[in-house]
Design an enzyme around this catalytic site. Structure first.
Site, PDB file in Angstrom:
ATOM      1  N   HIS A  94       0.834  -1.211   0.000  1.00 34.04           N
ATOM      2  CA  HIS A  94       0.000   0.000   0.000  1.00 34.04           C
ATOM      3  C   HIS A  94       0.871   1.264   0.000  1.00 34.04           C
ATOM      4  CE1 HIS A  94      -3.605   2.383   1.513  1.00 34.04           C
ATOM      5  NE2 HIS A  94      -2.599   3.188   1.782  1.00 34.04           N
ATOM      6  N   GLU A  95       1.771   1.363   0.952  1.00 32.89           N
ATOM      7  CA  GLU A  95       2.565   2.590   1.090  1.00 32.89           C
ATOM      8  C   GLU A  95       3.475   2.803  -0.117  1.00 32.89           C
ATOM      9  OE1 GLU A  95       1.687   4.713   3.137  1.00 32.89           O
ATOM     10  OE2 GLU A  95       0.569   3.476   4.538  1.00 32.89           O
TER      11      GLU A  95
ATOM     12  N   HIS B 179       1.845   4.606  -2.852  1.00 35.34           N
ATOM     13  CA  HIS B 179       1.855   6.071  -2.740  1.00 35.34           C
ATOM     14  C   HIS B 179       3.180   6.639  -3.274  1.00 35.34           C
ATOM     15  CE1 HIS B 179      -1.906   6.359  -0.649  1.00 35.34           C
ATOM     16  NE2 HIS B 179      -1.494   5.794   0.460  1.00 35.34           N
TER      17      HIS B 179
ATOM     18  N   GLU C 183      -6.440   7.362  -1.747  1.00 32.70           N
ATOM     19  CA  GLU C 183      -6.122   6.034  -1.218  1.00 32.70           C
ATOM     20  C   GLU C 183      -6.424   4.905  -2.210  1.00 32.70           C
ATOM     21  OE1 GLU C 183      -4.455   5.379   1.432  1.00 32.70           O
ATOM     22  OE2 GLU C 183      -4.382   7.471   2.085  1.00 32.70           O
TER      23      GLU C 183
ATOM     24  N   TYR D  69     -13.043   6.681   2.848  1.00 31.66           N
ATOM     25  CA  TYR D  69     -12.472   5.346   3.034  1.00 31.66           C
ATOM     26  C   TYR D  69     -13.239   4.332   2.184  1.00 31.66           C
ATOM     27  CZ  TYR D  69     -11.217   1.028   5.486  1.00 31.66           C
ATOM     28  OH  TYR D  69     -10.799  -0.240   5.785  1.00 31.66           O
TER      29      TYR D  69
HETATM   30 ZN   LIG Z   1      -2.571   5.253   2.247  1.00 27.61          ZN
END
Ligand SMILES: [Zn+2]
Length: 706
Positions: free
Chosen positions: A494-495, A498, A523, A636
């Protein structure tokens, strides 16, 4: 968290895919200097930030940032009406925002990662000073006059320039600059007041402490490993846990077999910061409401959502409510299954699942029915292998080449720096740091920090981005390597997503580059990439027992994990929706006339959408997201729905999660573009069709095929 069933591929395709699977291997070493020289050939610049290492240096930066910012604004403000053009007004504001962002980004990173407490504190003060100053910059009348003079020339702009122009004017309108002078001054005053109250609320959340003493018997079920940790056993038969430390709270809620213990811990957490924060929050919500009305919006939620994908509060509320209703049958069934377990425990056939029970029984269900012990997966995830495996996948799907380079300055000894180039053309694209292990005073979650954003510089060269992952993976031990949990593998996928978003940008303006996309979209790409951590083929490309690398993750364990996750997904999701709907309700229904309704309203929504709250509790007082998200928590679920939809592009491609064509489309249509065009257009270009909610419904177990 983001798994979805993948259509079975025909055998031939599977074989082809397997033969070309990326192999994890150590990343080669390169030279930073050469990388920088090479950038020049592409008319690009690669620079590393110069980090402040003393409190004095931090102070100098603050002064210089504000001085340079004021000078840039003066230059715009001094323009005569006949002199204004796009470059010296609209773009000059983006240039100024970019310079300001450089200082803010670097100081935020220093605040969270410096090994020197004084430097961290200095950075906190510095960020506060800069943000106080920057609220005021919106109200520079001379600058606004120059911008209006440019508007009066009726410029004919297209594409990214037009978007920058429109959004700059929108910012001014949203700050109140279109209002008569006295009303505008009032908005400025209220905004500054609001910022101060918001900071106080967040500080109260950070400072809240609540030690809870338990006996051993009261903590039955809580793992011994945890209870024997330093600072927890505080007496012969006394254990002190902190209701404000999430980890302690979850250990009790997940594992304590005594209901009174779980209830006591939850009640304590739901009363943290209550006395100070409820009155504060009433003021904050009323102020937000007041400002929104003065600016012509029906509610703060409408004001906040105007600049996001969802566009207005009604759409956000409707989206959340539809999901809430759609989940009802599955939610009822899940609660009943958990209730049956509690009936067995208590002998009471009429027992109920309370808000302090669901985590415990969800965990029991995992252990008893699905026989899942996520901890046993750690041996398959030695940190180095996971990293190499993930790098191999991201390099393949996005057409990239990573090299390890020597960082000229390291804020911590084990810091690593990598360069990213285009695999085909060799074009340098950016740099990322990895600061991956915990230490005192460091940021205690997992995040990607943008440091230098991409931007087309005034001299025509493109500034390539730099970012850092700041994480807290288990440090290596003398007798064993760092072993990651499956959750942590999901997190790193996930990170790092980014980081890709930041580095692969080609947006001209810093306002649109990298992750500067609408808050309810940012996100989604990373939530999509979490799927990779649930795919057997992906995991088999790198995960192997560190003691015997021939051993791969048993398919049954992964299948059980997925089934177990789905078994309580409605309960977990209804909880998320309760936060989202509460946030939207407070920002649409609370005004100066009914501020004392804030607490009862928040409790009512939590109770209606999730499980009834503990009597006389105040969950909202400790819910820091109410400040940072401000009518944005729905994002979210909103982004999750887009993530599941986007994942199908890979799932329906010949090489699945290894598919380079799908990856390159993602790179070109989502990452490169950033916010330089309407995000809805980018998503549809990537999907190759209109958006659909079906893949998401299927993922959470309520789709048509379920
Ligand atoms: Zn995130």
């Amino acid at each position: 968290m983001r798994w979805q069933f993948i259509p079975v591929l025909i055998m031939a395709a599977t074989l082809t895919a397997c033969s070309s699977l990326p192999k994890p291997k150590p990343i080669p070493t390169g030279s930073l200097e050469k990388f920088q020289e090479h950038a020049a050939k592409f008319n690009e610049v690669v620079t590393l930030p110069t980090f402040e290492t003393t409190p004095d240096a931090v102070k100098v930066t603050v002064e210089k940032t504000i001085k340079d910012g004021n000078a840039a604004l003066d230059r715009i403000g001094q323009l005569k009406p006949g002199e204004v053009n796009f470059v010296n007004t609209i773009r000059a504001l983006d240039d100024m925002g970019y310079e300001l962002g450089l200082a803010e980004n670097r100081l935020s990173l220093i605040e969270q990662t410096s090994t020197n407490a004084e430097v961290r504190d200095a950075a906190t003060d510095a960020i506060k000073k800069i943000s106080d100053w920057s609220v005021g910059t919106d109200y520079r009348e001379d600058v606004y006059a120059a911008v209006k003079a440019y508007v009066a020339t009726q410029p004919q702009l297209v594409g990214e320039d037009k978007k920058l122009y429109d959004e700059t004017l929108r910012d001014y309108r949203r700050a109140g600059l279109d209002l008569p002078k006295d009303q505008r001054d009032e908005v400025e005053k209220l905004r500054k007041e609001l910022t101060a109250l918001e900071t106080d609320f967040e500080n109260n959340v950070t400072k809240a402490r609540q030690p809870m003493k338990f006996t051993k018997a009261e903590l039955a079920g809580v793992p011994e490993d945890f209870l024997s940790q330093k600072g927890i056993k505080t007496g012969d038969d006394e254990y002190t846990l902190m209701a404000n430390i999430t980890f302690h709270y979850i250990m009790v809620e997940d594992n304590a077999s005594r209901e009174d213990t779980r209830k006591k811990m939850l009640a304590a957490q739901c009363n943290l910061a209550r006395d100070v924060n409820i009155p504060l929050l009433q003021k904050i919500i009323v102020l937000r409401d007041d400002i929104a009305h003065r600016l012509g919006y029906a509610s703060y939620a409408d004001y906040a959502t105007e600049v996001r994908m969802v566009k207005n509060s009604a759409t956000a509320i409707d989206f959340e409510n539809k999901l809430k209703d759609g989940l009802q049958p599955k939610y009822d069934a899940e609660l009943e299954e958990m209730r049956q377990l509690k009936v067995k425990d208590t002998g009471d056939v009429n027992t109920k699942i309370n808000v302090w029970d669901w985590r415990y029984y969800a965990n029991q269900l995992k252990k008893t029915k699905y026989n899942v012990d996520a901890e046993q997966l750690r041996v398959y995830f030695p940190y180095e292998r996971v990293l190499e495996g993930m790098f191999a996948i991201y390099q393949r799907i996005f057409g990239l080449k990573f090299e390890r380079v020597e960082a000229p300055y390291k804020w911590v000894g084990d810091l690593q720096l990598y360069s990213v180039s285009d695999a085909k053309t060799g074009e340098p694209l950016g740099l990322f740091y990895l600061d991956m292990f915990p230490r005192d005073g460091k940021y205690n979650h997992f995040a990607q920090f943008g440091i230098i954003e991409g931007k087309l510089l005034p001299d025509g060269r493109y500034q390539r981005p730099v970012c850092s992952l700041v994480c807290n993976f288990p440090p290596p031990q003398p007798d064993k390597p760092s072993l990651m949990s499956h959750d942590e593998v999901e997190t790193v996928f996930h990170e790092f997503g980014h980081a890709m978003h930041t580095i692969l940008t080609r947006a001209k303006y810093s306002r649109f580059s990298g992750t500067s996309v609408p808050q309810d979209f940012v996100e989604a790409p990373s939530q999509m990439l979490e799927n990779w951590a649930w795919d057997k083929k992906v995991l088999d490309s790198f995960a192997a027992d560190y003691r015997d690398p021939k051993k791969k993750i048993p398919a049954e364990i992964l299948a059980q994990l997925k089934t177990a996750r789905l078994a309580t997904e409605a309960t977990r999701y209804r909880r998320q929706l309760s936060f989202g709907l509460m946030d939207l309700a407070l920002h649409t229904q609370i005004h100066s006339t009914n501020a004392d309704e804030l607490l009862p309203l928040s409790n009512k929504i939590l109770s209606d959408v999730s499980l009834p709250v503990v009597e006389d509790s105040a969950f909202i007082a400790y819910f820091g997201h109410i400040i940072g998200y401000g009518a944005g928590y729905y994002g979210y679920a909103w982004a999750d729905a887009i993530a599941a939809d986007m994942a199908t592009v890979f799932e329906n491609s010949p090489d699945g999660y290894f598919d380079r064509t799908a990856g390159m489309r993602m790179r070109n249509e989502i990452y490169s573009v950033g916010d330089s065009r309407d995000i809805n257009v980018s998503i549809e270009k990537f999907l190759g069709r209109p958006r659909s909610i079906e893949p998401f419904l299927k993922r959470i177990g309520i789709g048509k095929s379920q």
